[in-house]
Enzyme design. Structure first.
Site, PDB file in Angstrom:
ATOM      1  N   ASP A   1       0.865  -1.181   0.000  1.00 34.35           N
ATOM      2  CA  ASP A   1       0.000   0.000   0.000  1.00 34.35           C
ATOM      3  C   ASP A   1       0.899   1.228   0.000  1.00 34.35           C
ATOM      4  O   ASP A   1       1.980   1.221   0.610  1.00 34.35           O
ATOM      5  CB  ASP A   1      -0.914   0.025   1.231  1.00 34.35           C
TER       6      ASP A   1
ATOM      7  N   HIS B   1      -5.351   4.309   6.948  1.00 33.43           N
ATOM      8  CA  HIS B   1      -4.694   5.218   6.016  1.00 33.43           C
ATOM      9  C   HIS B   1      -3.213   5.403   6.334  1.00 33.43           C
ATOM     10  O   HIS B   1      -2.648   6.474   6.068  1.00 33.43           O
ATOM     11  CB  HIS B   1      -5.406   6.576   5.977  1.00 33.43           C
TER      12      HIS B   1
ATOM     13  N   GLU C   1       0.981   5.572   0.484  1.00 30.95           N
ATOM     14  CA  GLU C   1       0.356   6.848   0.832  1.00 30.95           C
ATOM     15  C   GLU C   1       1.020   7.920  -0.018  1.00 30.95           C
ATOM     16  O   GLU C   1       2.236   7.890  -0.237  1.00 30.95           O
ATOM     17  CB  GLU C   1       0.507   7.169   2.319  1.00 30.95           C
TER      18      GLU C   1
ATOM     19  N   ASP D   1      -2.501  -0.611   6.464  1.00 32.64           N
ATOM     20  CA  ASP D   1      -3.431  -0.947   5.385  1.00 32.64           C
ATOM     21  C   ASP D   1      -2.975  -2.191   4.628  1.00 32.64           C
ATOM     22  O   ASP D   1      -3.805  -2.996   4.185  1.00 32.64           O
ATOM     23  CB  ASP D   1      -3.546   0.235   4.419  1.00 32.64           C
TER      24      ASP D   1
END
Length: 584
Positions: A34, A175, A36, A180
Site C-alpha cells: 500500500d 490510512h 500513501e 493498510d
C-alpha cells in the site's frame, strides 16, 4: 525513519508437475503493498509512505515499511487523512533511495493491492522517473476480487475498511501504509478461502477468474444477437421497459457485445447488466445524429446508470437584471426579457466565482434589494471601500450607473479583456505582497469566467444562424449531410457516392425539423448538443453547403484569452472544474 524487517522461512517452493496444471495458490508468494501519497495523480503527486507484507501459504515471510520524503509540502487535507506531516518526512529517505529496495523485495512475487491501479500507477511513475523498467509482476486487485465474489447482501461496498469489518480481520486499515497492507493481507486470505467455491485453486485460475466475465454477463449475451451492425444509439431496459443505460456507437452490435465480455469491468455497468432484460437499438443515419440522440435520450429518460448529461435543466445562469440600478443575479431560467445572460454554469459556486471576477472590474452594486431612483438608505461597507457607487444613498445618478451596466454587458458578451485586466492586476498586487493563496483564488475565479464566456460566445455564434447545411465525407465515398437550425440538429442523412448534391440537400432541408428558437444563447437545444455539433463542424473535411446569415465571433471575445488561462494551469492539478467539455 525507515524500518525494514524480514522473516524469511527456509522452505523453498516446490515446482509443480504437469499434473498440477498451474501453480497452487498455497505455493504462490504474494507481496501485499500500500502507498500513501500527496494526492491522486501519479503524474503530479509523490509517494509519502510505502508498506508491504510478503506472504506465502498463509505464512508471513517479511515486511517492509518506510516513510518517503516527497520533496514537496504535504497538503493539509492529506495530513488530516493520513496523519503524515511535513515534519515526519523531513528526515525520511527520498524515493530514489527507497525504490531499489522495494523492487528487490517484490522480485518474483505476485503484487496485491486494494484498488491496485492507483498503487501500481504510482509505482510505475516512480520507476519511469528514475529510469527503472516498470515491474512485470502479475497483479491481483482485492477490490476487484471482492466485487466478483461478494454480493450486495453481504457488503454495501468494496472499500477496504468495509471488507475488514465484513471479514472481522484482526488488522484494521487507518490510512497508513503498513497497517493498510496488513489489513489487505487479511482480506486477501478471506477471499482466497472463498475462491475454492468458484473453482479457483491455482494462480492461473485466479488471474483468469479476475479477467472472466461475470455470471450475469455470460447469461445475458443473447441480448446482443438482434442488434444490427450500424451506427446509432442503444438502450438497456429492465423488465418493465424502463431505460437503465443509454449509449452510442458507430457499430451497435460490436459495442453491445463488448458489455458481455471481460473487457467490461465497471462495477456499476456489471450491476446494470444483471438487471437488464433487453437492448433496444435505434439506428441513425450518421455518427453525429447518434451522439445527439444519445444526449436527448439521457436528458429525457434520466437512466440511473448514466452519470453524465442527465440533468441539463439544473444549470444556472448569471443575469444582468432589468432594474433602475441593475445587478448580477444567479438564475435558473433564461427569459425573453432583453437582459444579458452569461452561462450556462454547472452550479451556483461557479456562477458566483464568475460574478466576483466581473465585480472586480465593474463596480455594480452587490446587494439583492430592489433599488429605485428615489430609494434612500444607508450604504454598506463596500461604498466606503470604493467598490460601489452607493446608488442607495443617491450618490450615483442613474446615468452614471448606466455606464457600469454597459461595461458589464460588454464584458459578458463581447470583450472579456476588461475583466481579465482587472483581475490580473489584483493577482499581481497580491503576488507582490506574497499573498499567493489569495492570488490563486482570484486566478481560479478568472478562469471560470473566461472559460464560460468563451463557451457561451461560441455557442451563440452558431445559435444565431437560422439554418446551416454542412456535409462531411462518409463511408463508401458518400457524404454525411446535416441540417442545423439555431444550434439544433434538425435533419441528418447520407448522400450516396455520385449523387447530385443540390436535389438531395433540398429534399433534406424540406423534411427537416421545424425549430422555433427561444431566448438566450442556447435557444433551441442544450448547450451540450450545440457543442457536439460545433465539434463536428470543426473536424477536417467538413464543408458548408448553406449558411443563412453570418457565423462570427467577437474580435475581443473571451476565446482569445483561453490560451493564457490554460498556460496558468499547465502542469498543475488544481484547475477548477470545467463548465462543459474542454475547449480547444
Amino acid at each position: 525513519m525507515s524500518v525494514v524487517t524480514f522473516n524469511v522461512s527456509g522452505v523453498e517452493p516446490v515446482q509443480g508437475t504437469f499434473d498440477d496444471l498451474g501453480t497452487p495458490l498455497h505455493e504462490v508468494t504474494f507481496v501485499v503493498f500500500d502507498l500513501e501519497t500527496t494526492g491522486g495523480s501519479a503524474r503530479e503527486h509523490a509517494i509519502t509512505e510505502i508498506g508491504a507484507v510478503k506472504v506465502r501459504g498463509g505464512e508471513r515471510l517479511g515486511e517492509l515499511a518506510t516513510l518517503v520524503d516527497p520533496g514537496t509540502p504535504i497538503p493539509p487535507f492529506i495530513t488530516v487523512l493520513t496523519g503524515i506531516t511535513d515534519a515526519m518526512v523531513t528526515a525520511a529517505p527520498k524515493i530514489a533511495s527507497v525504490l531499489p529496495t522495494f523492487l528487490e523485495f517484490i522480485r518474483g512475487a505476485v503484487l496485491v493491492a486494494h484498488n491496485a491501479p492507483f498503487d501500481v500507477g504510482f509505482l510505475k511513475a516512480a520507476c519511469a522517473e528514475l529510469g527503472y523498467p516498470p515491474p512485470a509482476n502479475p497483479v491481483v486487485d482485492t477490490a476487484d476480487l471482492a466485487r466478483r465474489m461478494l454480493t450486495r447482501d453481504e457488503t454495501p461496498d468494496c472499500k477496504l475498511a468495509t471488507l475488514a469489518r465484513v471479514f472481522r480481520t484482526p488488522n484494521q486499515p487507518c490510512h497508513r501504509a503498513l497497517a493498510d497492507a496488513r489489513a489487505t493481507v487479511d482480506v486477501l486470505h478471506a477471499l482466497l478461502e472463498r475462491a475454492g467455491a468458484f473453482g479457483v485453486h491455482t494462480l492461473e485460475e485466479l488471474t483468469a477468474f479476475a479477467r472472466a466475465p461475470s455470471p450475469q454477463q455470460q447469461r445475458k449475451r443473447h441480448l446482443a444477437e438482434a442488434v444490427p451492425r450500424a451506427p446509432g444509439v442503444y438502450v438497456f431496459e429492465d423488465a418493465r421497459g424502463e431505460p437503465l443505460y443509454v449509449g452510442k456507437s458507430a457499430n451497435l452490435r460490436n459495442r453491445v457485445r463488448s458489455y458481455f465480455t471481460a473487457a467490461e469491468t465497471r462495477p456499476r455497468i456489471r450491476e446494470m447488466i444483471g438487471i437488464a432484460e433487453r437492448v433496444r437499438p435505434i439506428v441513425c443515419a450518421t455518427a453525429l445524429e447518434a451522439e445527439v440522440r444519445e444526449l436527448r435520450l439521457i436528458a429525457a429518460a434520466k437512466p440511473r446508470y448514466n452519470r453524465r448529461s442527465r440533468f441539463p435543466e439544473r444549470v444556472v445562469w448569471l443575469k444582468l437584471t432589468d432594474e433602475p440600478f441593475p445587478r448580477l443575479a444567479i438564475v435558473r431560467e433564461v427569459k425573453d426579457d432583453g437582459c444579458a445572460y452569461l452561462g450556462p454554469f454547472g452550479g451556483t459556486r461557479a456562477a458566483d466565482d464568475a460574478r466576483t471576477a466581473i465585480h472586480e472590474a465593474v463596480p455594480l452594486r452587490r446587494c439583492s434589494e430592489r433599488i429605485g431612483v428615489r430609494t434612500r438608505r444607508p450604504a454598506c461597507a463596500l461604498a466606503g471601500l470604493g467598490r460601489c457607487g452607493a446608488p442607495c444613498e443617491g450618490r450615483e445618478t442613474p446615468e452614471a450607473y448606466a455606464r457600469h451596466v454597459t461595461a458589464a454587458r460588454r464584458a459578458m458578451t463581447e470583450d472579456a479583456g476588461i475583466v481579465y485586466a482587472a483581475v490580473k492586476a489584483r493577482m499581481d498586487r497580491l503576488a507582490a505582497e506574497q499573498r499567493y493563496e489569495e492570488a490563486a483564488v482570484d486566478r481560479d475565479r478568472l478562469a471560470v469566467f473566461v472559460r464560460v464566456a468563451a463557451r457561451m460566445q461560441r455557442l451563440a455564434a452558431l445559435t444565431r444562424i437560422p439554418q446551416l447545411v454542412a456535409a462531411a465525407p462518409g463511408a463508401d465515398g458518400g457524404w454525411d449531410v446535416h441540417v442545423i437550425r439555431h444550434g439544433r440538429l434538425a435533419a441528418a442523412g447520407v448522400m450516396p457516392r455520385g449523387a447530385h448534391p443540390v436535389p438531395y440537400v433540398e429534399a433534406l432541408v424540406a423534411t427537416a425539423e421545424t425549430v422555433v428558437p427561444g431566448p438566450g444563447p442556447t435557444p433551441a437545444a442544450s448547450a451540450e448538443e450545440t457543442e457536439c455539433i460545433l465539434r463536428w463542424l470543426e473536424t477536417p473535411g467538413v464543408r458548408l453547403a448553406q449558411v443563412d446569415g453570418s457565423w462570427s465571433l467577437p474580435v475581443n471575445g473571451a476565446g482569445r484569452l483561453l490560451a493564457r488561462i490554460e498556460l496558468a494551469y499547465q502542469g498543475r492539478d488544481e484547475r477548477p472544474a470545467r463548465e462543459g467539455r474542454p475547449l480547444r
